[in-house]
Every structure is written in C-alpha cells, then in structure tokens.
Enzyme design. Structure first.
Site, PDB file in Angstrom:
ATOM      1  N   GLU A   7       0.823  -1.214   0.000  1.00 39.34           N
ATOM      2  CA  GLU A   7       0.000   0.000   0.000  1.00 39.34           C
ATOM      3  C   GLU A   7       0.855   1.262   0.000  1.00 39.34           C
ATOM      4  O   GLU A   7       0.603   2.227   0.727  1.00 39.34           O
ATOM      5  CB  GLU A   7      -0.969  -0.011   1.187  1.00 39.34           C
ATOM      6  CG  GLU A   7      -1.937  -1.182   1.159  1.00 39.34           C
ATOM      7  CD  GLU A   7      -3.090  -1.016   2.140  1.00 39.34           C
ATOM      8  OE1 GLU A   7      -3.038  -0.116   2.995  1.00 39.34           O
ATOM      9  OE2 GLU A   7      -4.058  -1.794   2.035  1.00 39.34           O
TER      10      GLU A   7
ATOM     11  N   GLU B 267      -5.196  -9.077   0.358  1.00 43.75           N
ATOM     12  CA  GLU B 267      -5.728  -8.966   1.725  1.00 43.75           C
ATOM     13  C   GLU B 267      -7.218  -8.744   1.662  1.00 43.75           C
ATOM     14  O   GLU B 267      -7.709  -7.924   0.875  1.00 43.75           O
ATOM     15  CB  GLU B 267      -5.120  -7.782   2.486  1.00 43.75           C
ATOM     16  CG  GLU B 267      -3.728  -7.963   3.018  1.00 43.75           C
ATOM     17  CD  GLU B 267      -3.256  -6.760   3.841  1.00 43.75           C
ATOM     18  OE1 GLU B 267      -2.056  -6.677   4.114  1.00 43.75           O
ATOM     19  OE2 GLU B 267      -4.098  -5.907   4.206  1.00 43.75           O
TER      20      GLU B 267
END
Length: 482
Positions: free
Chosen positions: A138, A286
């Site tokens: 991220e 995820e």
C-alpha cells in the site's frame, strides 16, 4: 515486514441511493473471461507474542491444509520451514527496503540471490515454494514518498529473476483499494488521476508484459464502516438480501448481492477506462474482518461477523466463481490474517483480525463444510469451549446461568465439594458449563458463541480431578447416560 496499515484501503465508499433499488431490473449477460482455479490463502504477520516456531508453523499449516500463504518479508528461517509444509508463499519486500532496491539493480540481484534462489531455483530443495514477490505494501498511502522508486524496484527484481531463469515468479505490489475513485456504482469507477499516468499506466504495462497480477487489498468491512448506514450489513458479509435491497448498477443493470463483487467490478471498470488489457488478472492480497474492536467506535468488529464474512468468502470464491461483470473470472484471495497480532498498535481491532490466536488455538471455527478441512480444522477431534479471555464477567455469568439452566448442561461437577468446584471463580465454572453444552451439541457451529462470552480452544482445560469431556466421551454419555 511493512507497515501494513489498512487505513489506506478505507476510501469513502458511498452508494448512490438509486443503486439500492429497482428489484425488477433485468440482469445483463456477460461472457466468461479468465481461467484457472481460484483459491483462498492466508496472510501471516509476525507481531505475535509467543509465535509458533517456524517448524511448528509449518506443521500447523499442514494440519490446517493451508496451501497458499502471503508473508510480509522473506525470512529465510520461515521459508526453510515452509518447504516441508506443502504450501506456496508470496514473499514480501517491506516498505523500508524499497529505496535500496529501487536505486540499485545490483542490490536487487543480491536480494534475489539471498532471499529467493535458495528456495526457488531448480536445484533447490523447494522449487516452486515462492509463488510471487509482493514489493512494498500500500505504498501510495502508507509511504507515498517512496512511490517514485516503487516501479524501478519491481523492474529490477523482475530482471534479476529473469537472469536467474525464474521469470515464472511474478513481481507486483499490493495496492490499496482507495486508488479507485467513485467505486459505486461500479460502472462509473476510475483510478485516481494523480496516479494514473505517472505510476499506474507504467505499472500495468509491466504487469501485462511479465504476466504478473494486479495485487489489491479489498476490505468490505471498511466500506461498511464508512458508509453511514447506506451499505447493509448483510451485503458486506455475503448474506442473501431481498431483491428490493440488492445493489443495482443503473448503467449496466447488473445486480450485486455483496460488496466484495462490487469492489472487484469497480477495479475492472477502472482498468478498462485506462484502456488496459483485460488479460491482467487481479489478486486480492488482503481481505478479512476483525473479531473484536471498540464497542462504540467499531461496532461491527465481532467474532460472529468475522466468522460469517470469512466463511462466506471461502464459499463464494470456491463455489461461485466470478462477478456480475465477469462471471468466469474469479479472483483468488488471501484472508487477513492467520494469527491475531496482539503486538500491533492502533485501534482495538488492529490486534484481532486473525483466525487463530498466536498459540494455534482458533479464535472461532469457520462455518465451512466440504472444503477438505481448510482452516479452523479440528484435526485431533479435541476442541473445547471455554470462557473468552476478553469477555465481560457479567456476560460470562449470564451465559453460564443459561447453559446450566435452559441450555440443560450438566453442571453438577462445579457444585461445592465436586471435582470441578475449584478454582471457585466465574470463568472457571463457566468454562466447564460452556464446554459441556458445546460437546452435547456435537461442537456445532455457534454452540460456543454464548453472545461472545465463549471461545474455542484446542488446549485441554482439564486440571487435577476436573475432566473436561471431549466429543467421544460425551457421545457415550448421551447414548447411555440415562
């Protein structure tokens, strides 16, 4: 491992009111696309008190029949142990290593030689162990200053792998869903324009040229939390909705029975809007749901909701492949995460995303059947129900009163003078009552819930002359006890 802050995935996902109606709309037909069998894996974080040793972890994965894992670094000790587990692993490059790898191809080559070749080369003891490399995590939101060197790091690692005849190992980077703007309705989604030309288009070109997936972290939980009540709870957890509450994209007339599929289709539309080939697969690196959180600030973080989401996710991926827009192309997913990381800072939920506690006992047993024992598997047929560590004592008392009363548990053993009276405290007595009820119900899903006061464990709580019965003994008692 990287920061792994899921805050970057928390884009404000507001549904238009017209998306929640029109139950009479026609469903459009979309041709199947994509190939390959979708799978469900798990992520493994290590911010855990008394984490299982690498060898014990490998044995645990075998027992739970987990065959796909994502690691947040490339720890040689763990990879060595995983070689005997039968699992394949995505290995990670932490965010704090990006500068070195992105600045120096020689450093990238050395990283591959040290972290990959011993476990993936043809002459290694575990060729095929490493399924992909996830560079950073991220980065656009967790470490935006590193964004200019992210793609060079990916390219240098891919080149090093190719030089070692390991170009079959794809290299990508897990991105937050927040890079997708206006995701609802999905047909109007597009990527953040400030990232599109400078980062996303070059990245997607690399992924297409190297047959690597677009890695994304998707959390319907955060969509629910930030929707101000617009997203139905059941819709976020794959629960069936009445037609009048189904999400309907007014532009495509496609019906969405869950938020997860809507998020995926938003990604596909955003890719199409960049004129990117549909051949780039999406890999969900995820997704998950917390089992505990602050009751006021995180009201949806509960064991029951976490169990429902993850159980239904597994069923959805393995039994109903595809989305409304791409019914033949189901993305594989990694559940965040295998263990509760009790050492993680932040809100209460941050330490409670795991399927298991650090010692290997389940936080809850998934309601999944017919999956060859995948996850939450009672491999020894010896699970017990005890009072949850984090449950309020008054709630534990009330649940024990129910178990010994309307629940018809035999609580004789916790009366004064009996074998399980000591220690004379609420949690000890409740654990015996909970377990008696749990075993009498055949350890059925939900029979250890007790409104959040109970938890399943594989550790035998018996002590001294107090014996907590297991299933085989209990079945005998039920059959011949009267």
């Amino acid at each position: 491992m990287g920061a792994r802050s899921r805050g970057g995935t928390r884009s404000l996902l507001l549904l238009s009111l017209h998306l929640l109606c029109l139950h009479s709309c026609l469903r459009c037909s979309v041709s199947a696309a994509g190939s390959g069998d979708p799978y469900v894996g798990v992520t493994i974080g290590t911010a855990v008190t008394n984490l299982l040793s690498p060898s014990d972890l490998a044995a645990f994965l075998r027992a739970q029949r987990i065959t796909h894992v994502r690691l947040y670094d490339a720890d040689p000790r763990l990879l060595s142990a995983l070689a005997s587990s039968g699992a394949t692993a995505i290995v990670g490059v932490p965010n704090d290593e990006l500068l070195a790898l992105g600045s120096s191809p020689a450093t990238a080559s050395a990283w591959v030689a040290r972290r990959v070749l011993p476990f993936a080369a043809a002459n290694s003891t575990s060729p095929g162990l490493i399924s992909a490399i996830a560079v950073g995590d991220e980065v656009p939101t967790a470490l935006p200053s590193a964004l200019p060197i992210l793609l060079p790091a990916i390219q240098s690692l891919a080149a090093a792998l190719a030089a070692a005849n390991l170009s079959s190992i794809p290299v990508s980077t897990p991105l937050p869903f927040s890079i997708v703007l206006e995701p609802f309705p999905p047909s109007q989604a597009y990527f953040n324009q400030s990232l599109a030309k400078s980062f996303l288009l070059p990245l997607l070109s690399h992924l297409a040229n190297t047959s690597a997936p677009l890695m994304l972290n998707l959390y319907p939980y955060y969509s629910l939390m930030q929707s101000s009540g617009v997203v139905p709870v059941d819709n976020a957890m794959f629960k069936p909705l009445p037609p009048s509450l189904e999400m309907v994209d007014p532009n495509t007339l496609l019906h969405y029975t869950n938020v997860f599929d809507a998020m995926l289709d938003a990604v596909y539309v955003a890719l199409k809007n960049l004129n990117v080939s549909a051949g780039i697969p999406v890999l969900v690196t995820e997704t998950g749901w917390p089992s505990y959180g602050d009751r006021k600030e995180e009201p949806y973080a509960s064991k029951d909701n976490a169990n429902t989401y993850n159980s239904n996710l597994i069923k959805h991926v393995t039994e109903k492949p595809g989305t409304p827009m791409r019914p033949g192309a189901q993305a594989s997913v990694y559940i965040y995460e295998l263990f509760n990381e009790d050492l993680r800072p932040g809100p209460a939920s941050e330490a409670n995303w795991g399927l298991f506690h650090g010692n290997g006992t389940p936080v809850y047993l998934l309601h999944v059947t017919g999956k060859d024992g995948f996850l939450g598997n009672d491999t020894t047929d010896r699970t017990f129900c005890i009072a949850a560590d984090d449950a309020d004592e008054k709630a534990v008392q009330a649940a024990m009163d129910w178990a010994c009363g309307p629940g018809r548990s035999d609580c004789t053993a916790i009366q004064p003078g009996e074998g399980c009276y000591e220690p004379n405290d609420v949690r000890s007595h409740a654990s015996f009552a909970f377990n008696t009820y749990y075993q009498s119900q055949g350890k059925a899903g939900g029979s250890c819930y007790f409104q959040g006061a109970g938890m399943v464990t594989t550790t035998d709580p018996s002590h001294d002359s107090c014996i907590f019965v297991g299933r085989q003994v209990m079945l005998k008692d039920l059959r011949y006890g009267d």
